[in-house]
Design a protein around this motif. Structure first.
Motif, PDB file in Angstrom:
ATOM      1  N   TYR A 161      10.398   1.403  10.859  1.00 47.60           N
ATOM      2  CA  TYR A 161       9.802   0.668   9.733  1.00 47.60           C
ATOM      3  C   TYR A 161       9.535   1.612   8.556  1.00 47.60           C
ATOM      4  CZ  TYR A 161       5.890  -0.971   6.947  1.00 47.60           C
ATOM      5  OH  TYR A 161       5.066  -1.274   5.890  1.00 47.60           O
ATOM      6  N   HIS A 162       8.857   2.740   8.832  1.00 51.11           N
ATOM      7  CA  HIS A 162       8.527   3.652   7.726  1.00 51.11           C
ATOM      8  C   HIS A 162       9.782   4.264   7.105  1.00 51.11           C
ATOM      9  CE1 HIS A 162       4.420   3.426   9.423  1.00 51.11           C
ATOM     10  NE2 HIS A 162       4.069   3.644   8.183  1.00 51.11           N
ATOM     11  N   LEU A 163      10.822   4.465   7.913  1.00 47.91           N
ATOM     12  CA  LEU A 163      12.084   4.994   7.384  1.00 47.91           C
ATOM     13  C   LEU A 163      12.731   3.989   6.419  1.00 47.91           C
ATOM     14  CD1 LEU A 163      14.039   7.390   7.547  1.00 47.91           C
ATOM     15  CD2 LEU A 163      15.110   6.292   9.528  1.00 47.91           C
ATOM     16  N   LEU A 164      12.695   2.718   6.807  1.00 47.19           N
ATOM     17  CA  LEU A 164      13.246   1.686   5.916  1.00 47.19           C
ATOM     18  C   LEU A 164      12.469   1.643   4.598  1.00 47.19           C
ATOM     19  CD1 LEU A 164      13.849  -1.196   8.501  1.00 47.19           C
ATOM     20  CD2 LEU A 164      15.613   0.093   7.310  1.00 47.19           C
ATOM     21  N   VAL A 165      11.139   1.761   4.689  1.00 50.15           N
ATOM     22  CA  VAL A 165      10.314   1.765   3.470  1.00 50.15           C
ATOM     23  C   VAL A 165      10.670   2.979   2.601  1.00 50.15           C
ATOM     24  CG1 VAL A 165       7.946   1.910   2.569  1.00 50.15           C
ATOM     25  CG2 VAL A 165       8.428   0.493   4.588  1.00 50.15           C
ATOM     26  N   LEU A 166      10.883   4.118   3.257  1.00 48.35           N
ATOM     27  CA  LEU A 166      11.265   5.325   2.515  1.00 48.35           C
ATOM     28  C   LEU A 166      12.607   5.146   1.809  1.00 48.35           C
ATOM     29  CD1 LEU A 166      10.426   8.327   1.931  1.00 48.35           C
ATOM     30  CD2 LEU A 166      11.875   8.944   3.878  1.00 48.35           C
ATOM     31  N   TRP A 167      13.571   4.549   2.534  1.00 51.29           N
ATOM     32  CA  TRP A 167      14.883   4.298   1.909  1.00 51.29           C
ATOM     33  C   TRP A 167      14.715   3.454   0.649  1.00 51.29           C
ATOM     34  CZ3 TRP A 167      18.025   2.530   6.850  1.00 51.29           C
ATOM     35  CH2 TRP A 167      18.240   3.651   7.669  1.00 51.29           C
ATOM     36  N   LYS A 168      13.901   2.404   0.783  1.00 51.69           N
ATOM     37  CA  LYS A 168      13.716   1.503  -0.364  1.00 51.69           C
ATOM     38  C   LYS A 168      13.093   2.253  -1.534  1.00 51.69           C
ATOM     39  CE  LYS A 168      13.830  -2.073  -2.775  1.00 51.69           C
ATOM     40  NZ  LYS A 168      15.134  -2.542  -3.253  1.00 51.69           N
ATOM     41  N   GLN A 169      12.049   3.018  -1.247  1.00 52.40           N
ATOM     42  CA  GLN A 169      11.360   3.762  -2.308  1.00 52.40           C
ATOM     43  C   GLN A 169      12.313   4.746  -2.985  1.00 52.40           C
ATOM     44  OE1 GLN A 169       7.896   3.509  -3.122  1.00 52.40           O
ATOM     45  NE2 GLN A 169       8.351   4.838  -4.851  1.00 52.40           N
TER      46      GLN A 169
ATOM     47  N   TYR B 200       0.843  -1.212   0.000  1.00 56.07           N
ATOM     48  CA  TYR B 200       0.000   0.000   0.000  1.00 56.07           C
ATOM     49  C   TYR B 200       0.872   1.255   0.000  1.00 56.07           C
ATOM     50  CZ  TYR B 200      -2.580   3.597   2.731  1.00 56.07           C
ATOM     51  OH  TYR B 200      -3.107   4.763   3.222  1.00 56.07           O
ATOM     52  N   LEU B 201       1.911   1.248   0.832  1.00 51.15           N
ATOM     53  CA  LEU B 201       2.797   2.416   0.890  1.00 51.15           C
ATOM     54  C   LEU B 201       3.529   2.612  -0.433  1.00 51.15           C
ATOM     55  CD1 LEU B 201       4.354   2.082   4.478  1.00 51.15           C
ATOM     56  CD2 LEU B 201       2.681   3.789   3.714  1.00 51.15           C
ATOM     57  N   PHE B 202       4.108   1.520  -0.961  1.00 55.25           N
ATOM     58  CA  PHE B 202       4.845   1.647  -2.224  1.00 55.25           C
ATOM     59  C   PHE B 202       3.925   2.114  -3.357  1.00 55.25           C
ATOM     60  CE2 PHE B 202       8.108  -1.530  -0.488  1.00 55.25           C
ATOM     61  CZ  PHE B 202       9.044  -0.536  -0.262  1.00 55.25           C
ATOM     62  N   GLU B 203       2.688   1.614  -3.369  1.00 54.75           N
ATOM     63  CA  GLU B 203       1.756   1.994  -4.442  1.00 54.75           C
ATOM     64  C   GLU B 203       1.411   3.485  -4.368  1.00 54.75           C
ATOM     65  OE1 GLU B 203       0.019  -0.575  -6.711  1.00 54.75           O
ATOM     66  OE2 GLU B 203       1.947  -1.444  -6.162  1.00 54.75           O
ATOM     67  N   HIS B 204       1.436   4.056  -3.149  1.00 55.18           N
ATOM     68  CA  HIS B 204       1.099   5.476  -3.005  1.00 55.18           C
ATOM     69  C   HIS B 204       2.311   6.391  -3.204  1.00 55.18           C
ATOM     70  CE1 HIS B 204      -2.705   3.934  -1.533  1.00 55.18           C
ATOM     71  NE2 HIS B 204      -3.182   5.158  -1.630  1.00 55.18           N
ATOM     72  N   GLY B 205       3.508   5.818  -3.249  1.00 56.90           N
ATOM     73  CA  GLY B 205       4.679   6.598  -3.642  1.00 56.90           C
ATOM     74  C   GLY B 205       5.375   7.367  -2.530  1.00 56.90           C
ATOM     75  N   VAL B 206       6.405   8.081  -2.967  1.00 53.84           N
ATOM     76  CA  VAL B 206       7.327   8.700  -2.017  1.00 53.84           C
ATOM     77  C   VAL B 206       6.664   9.780  -1.158  1.00 53.84           C
ATOM     78  CG1 VAL B 206       8.227  10.455  -3.611  1.00 53.84           C
ATOM     79  CG2 VAL B 206       9.689   9.576  -1.762  1.00 53.84           C
ATOM     80  N   ASP B 207       5.719  10.535  -1.738  1.00 54.73           N
ATOM     81  CA  ASP B 207       5.082  11.598  -0.948  1.00 54.73           C
ATOM     82  C   ASP B 207       4.340  11.015   0.247  1.00 54.73           C
ATOM     83  OD1 ASP B 207       6.085  13.407  -2.695  1.00 54.73           O
ATOM     84  OD2 ASP B 207       4.185  13.870  -3.700  1.00 54.73           O
ATOM     85  N   LYS B 208       3.587   9.943   0.005  1.00 54.83           N
ATOM     86  CA  LYS B 208       2.829   9.293   1.086  1.00 54.83           C
ATOM     87  C   LYS B 208       3.783   8.738   2.151  1.00 54.83           C
ATOM     88  CE  LYS B 208      -0.358   6.928   3.269  1.00 54.83           C
ATOM     89  NZ  LYS B 208      -1.439   7.574   4.021  1.00 54.83           N
ATOM     90  N   ILE B 209       4.852   8.081   1.699  1.00 54.73           N
ATOM     91  CA  ILE B 209       5.767   7.455   2.652  1.00 54.73           C
ATOM     92  C   ILE B 209       6.509   8.526   3.459  1.00 54.73           C
ATOM     93  CG2 ILE B 209       7.709   5.857   2.925  1.00 54.73           C
ATOM     94  CD1 ILE B 209       6.876   4.695   0.135  1.00 54.73           C
ATOM     95  N   ALA B 210       6.936   9.571   2.778  1.00 51.15           N
ATOM     96  CA  ALA B 210       7.638  10.659   3.486  1.00 51.15           C
ATOM     97  C   ALA B 210       6.706  11.314   4.508  1.00 51.15           C
ATOM     98  CB  ALA B 210       8.137  11.687   2.484  1.00 51.15           C
TER      99      ALA B 210
END
Ligand SMILES: N=c1c2ncn([C@@H]3O[C@H](COP(=O)(O)OP(=O)(O)OP(=O)(O)O)[C@@H](O)[C@H]3O)c2ncn1[C@@H]1O[C@H](COP(=O)(O)O)[C@@H](O)[C@H]1O
Length: 229
Positions: A204-212, A158-168
């Motif tokens: 967790y969200h920081l790791l997802v952001l790094w990946k994105q 869900y986070l990856f599908e919504h992109g960097v703005d959502k994750i940031a």
């Protein structure tokens, strides 16, 4: 392929458990090395469950440890003193093999540790923090697989599908929650539990952001290492 052409190494991403223990890989234990300068005959430690030296399966499907003791029905192993390993099913093993760091080793009876003290916390050798830190690499691997496979229903997808703005934005929100929890943590243990929980959300969200954004934990760890005095 190796030097004489008789071995090929493949890096694969298993679709499910590849180890008979139910783990994704057989290589799920963490070995902590003796720090440079530590005394001779320092011990090595391993984290994980299952027999240390490839024990044989018992008739009920559980596994025997290398010295013939049997694992508990939930996969945990009994310690030689009768105590059991950690309650999360990941027994903590500590090999009492004496290692001379020239490559030779003299076997001794394996024993099983379940507390930070068993890992030598306070002795300056192995800390529970070093052991627990392996969850970050486990989590990173899961995040990488979510990025690659995008399984439906997974929050990371869900986070990856919504992109960097959502994750940031999530990272920003979680950081604020950490800051607020830190204030509560100053007044008691429940606040400290809240801070630990909010910090886990942030990490967790920081790791997802790094990946994105295309960086890896190694990129960050290298910066920390360079700065470290
Ligand atoms: N460590 C985490 C983790 N930490 C926090 N979160 C999620 O982060 C969200 C934070 O809660 P919020 O109320 O702020 O957000 P929300 O309202 O649920 O979501 P938004 O609509 O605001 O984006 C919750 O949904 C948590 O479940 C996590 N989600 C997943 N993981 C790990 O990531 C891995 C993959 O998980 P899945 O992708 O869900 O399979 C697994 O190892 C999980 O343990």
């Amino acid at each position: 392929m190796d030097c004489d052409g008789d071995a090929v190494l493949y890096l694969v991403s298993p679709a499910g458990p590849a180890c008979h223990t139910g783990e994704t890989s057989c290589f799920f234990r963490t070995v902590l090395h003796k720090p440079l300068g530590a005394p001779e005959n320092a011990e090595t430690s391993m984290r994980g469950h299952g027999p240390v030296n490839g024990g044989e399966a018992a008739s009920d499907g559980s596994e025997a440890t290398s010295d013939g003791r049997e694992a508990t029905s939930d996969g945990r192993e009994a310690a030689s003193d009768g105590s059991e390993a950690t309650s999360d099913g990941k027994a903590v093993l500590r090999s009492h093999e004496q290692v001379d760091f020239e490559g030779s080793a003299s076997p001794a009876t394996p024993q099983f540790a379940s507390t930070a003290e068993d890992f030598g916390q306070g002795e300056g050798l192995f800390t529970s923090s070093e052991v627990n830190a392996s969850i970050v690499s486990d989590l990173w691997r899961t995040i990488e697989s979510r990025y690659r496979d995008r399984p439906q229903g997974a929050y990371t997808t869900y986070l990856f599908e919504h992109g960097v703005d959502k994750i940031a934005k999530k990272v920003g929100e979680e950081a604020v929650e950490v800051a607020l929890a830190a204030k509560n943590a100053m007044t008691g243990a429940s606040g400290q539990a809240e801070l630990a929980s909010e910090s886990a959300d942030l990490l967790y969200h920081l790791l997802v952001l790094w990946k994105q954004a295309g960086i890896t934990p190694d990129d960050v760890f290298e910066v920390l290492r360079d700065r470290h005095r």
